[in-house]
Design an enzyme around this catalytic site. Structure first.
Site, mmCIF file in Angstrom:
data_model
loop_
_atom_site.group_PDB
_atom_site.id
_atom_site.type_symbol
_atom_site.label_atom_id
_atom_site.label_comp_id
_atom_site.label_asym_id
_atom_site.label_seq_id
_atom_site.Cartn_x
_atom_site.Cartn_y
_atom_site.Cartn_z
ATOM 1 N N ARG A 1 11.074 -10.362 4.987
ATOM 2 C CA ARG A 1 11.664 -9.025 4.997
ATOM 3 C C ARG A 1 12.826 -8.936 5.985
ATOM 4 N NH1 ARG A 1 6.818 -4.961 4.650
ATOM 5 N NH2 ARG A 1 6.630 -5.236 6.889
ATOM 6 N N LYS B 1 0.820 -1.219 0.000
ATOM 7 C CA LYS B 1 0.000 0.000 0.000
ATOM 8 C C LYS B 1 0.849 1.262 0.000
ATOM 9 C CE LYS B 1 -2.725 -0.218 3.551
ATOM 10 N NZ LYS B 1 -2.517 -1.585 4.053
ATOM 11 N N ARG C 1 12.246 -7.735 11.839
ATOM 12 C CA ARG C 1 11.476 -7.023 12.873
ATOM 13 C C ARG C 1 10.628 -8.015 13.648
ATOM 14 N NH1 ARG C 1 7.677 -2.256 11.649
ATOM 15 N NH2 ARG C 1 6.578 -4.072 10.919
ATOM 16 N N ARG D 1 -1.811 -10.069 12.509
ATOM 17 C CA ARG D 1 -2.125 -8.806 11.825
ATOM 18 C C ARG D 1 -3.196 -9.019 10.757
ATOM 19 N NH1 ARG D 1 3.885 -7.086 10.432
ATOM 20 N NH2 ARG D 1 2.999 -5.412 9.183
ATOM 21 N N ARG E 1 -9.410 2.843 9.030
ATOM 22 C CA ARG E 1 -9.009 1.452 9.221
ATOM 23 C C ARG E 1 -10.105 0.633 9.914
ATOM 24 N NH1 ARG E 1 -6.946 -0.390 13.957
ATOM 25 N NH2 ARG E 1 -5.635 -1.897 12.896
#
Ligand SMILES: [Zn+2]
Length: 219
Positions: A127, A13, A161, A172, A88
């Site tokens: 990532r 996004k 992370r 999430r 959201r």
């Protein structure tokens, strides 16, 4: 154009928002930037937000909504904007609608970036960030460093992370399904939603998005 961008974590996004905002000559307004600028400028809203985040609590909707409204009042947003991360949840979507109704304007579209769940997990869990410079970002499969665990640019150590582990990504996604997805149905009822696949290169997705928004000719 007044656009809301939605999509699960890992849909790209933020990246798409930057390109689309540039192509459409409208400001990119992300929740992350709203928080950062309010906090760094020490606004009343920023201080309030900080009280919550520093104690690990969620910032209440009314604070986020107030920040978004303040930002939408700025001159560059008068003719259009691209919202990324806001609204959201349903409450925020309703507040945005009420605000726009007051201004006697309407959204032009809600762009929904679609990514298969397993791809989201693969994208996020792979990532790796550089410890020296968080802007140096890698992916174990899609964009691996030349030497495993070492930043190509500055030699810094690469790490994952805490939020990016597979378990955390699944959580999430659950939050996205339960809190954010209902706004897609809400906007579908207003006939505003265009859904596109977020698979492929950044350029491909941008092109698809511009076509979907019926704005390809203005590029
Ligand atoms: Zn680095």
């Amino acid at each position: 154009m007044r656009i809301v961008l939605v999509g699960p974590p890992g849909a790209g996004k933020g990246t798409q928002a930057q390109y689309l905002a540039k192509n459409l000559s409208i400001p990119h307004i992300s929740t992350g930037d709203l928080f950062r600028s309010n906090i760094s400028q020490g606004t009343a809203l920023g201080r309030k937000a900080q009280e919550y985040t520093s104690s690990g609590r969620l910032v209440p909707d009314e604070v986020t909504i107030a920040m978004a409204k303040d930002r939408l009042e700025e001159a560059d947003a008068a003719e259009g904007f691209l919202l990324d991360g806001f609204p959201r949840n349903l409450g925020q979507a309703e507040a945005l609608d009420a605000y726009l109704r007051d201004k006697e304007v309407t959204l032009d579209g809600v762009l929904d970036l679609e990514v298969p769940e397993d791809e989201v997990v693969k994208r996020i869990a792979g990532r790796r960030l550089c410890r020296k410079d968080g802007a140096h970002v890698y992916h174990v499969s899609y964009n691996p460093p030349k030497t495993e665990g070492v930043c190509d640019v500055c030699g810094g150590e690469l790490y994952q992370r805490d939020d990016d582990t597979e378990d955390k990504v699944r959580v999430r996604l659950e939050v996205y399904h339960s809190e954010t997805e209902p706004i897609i149905d809400y906007y579908k009822a207003q006939d505003l939603v265009v859904t596109i696949s977020a698979l492929g290169t950044v350029d491909e997705v941008t092109r698809r998005a511009m076509e979907a928004l019926g704005a390809a000719e203005s590029v």
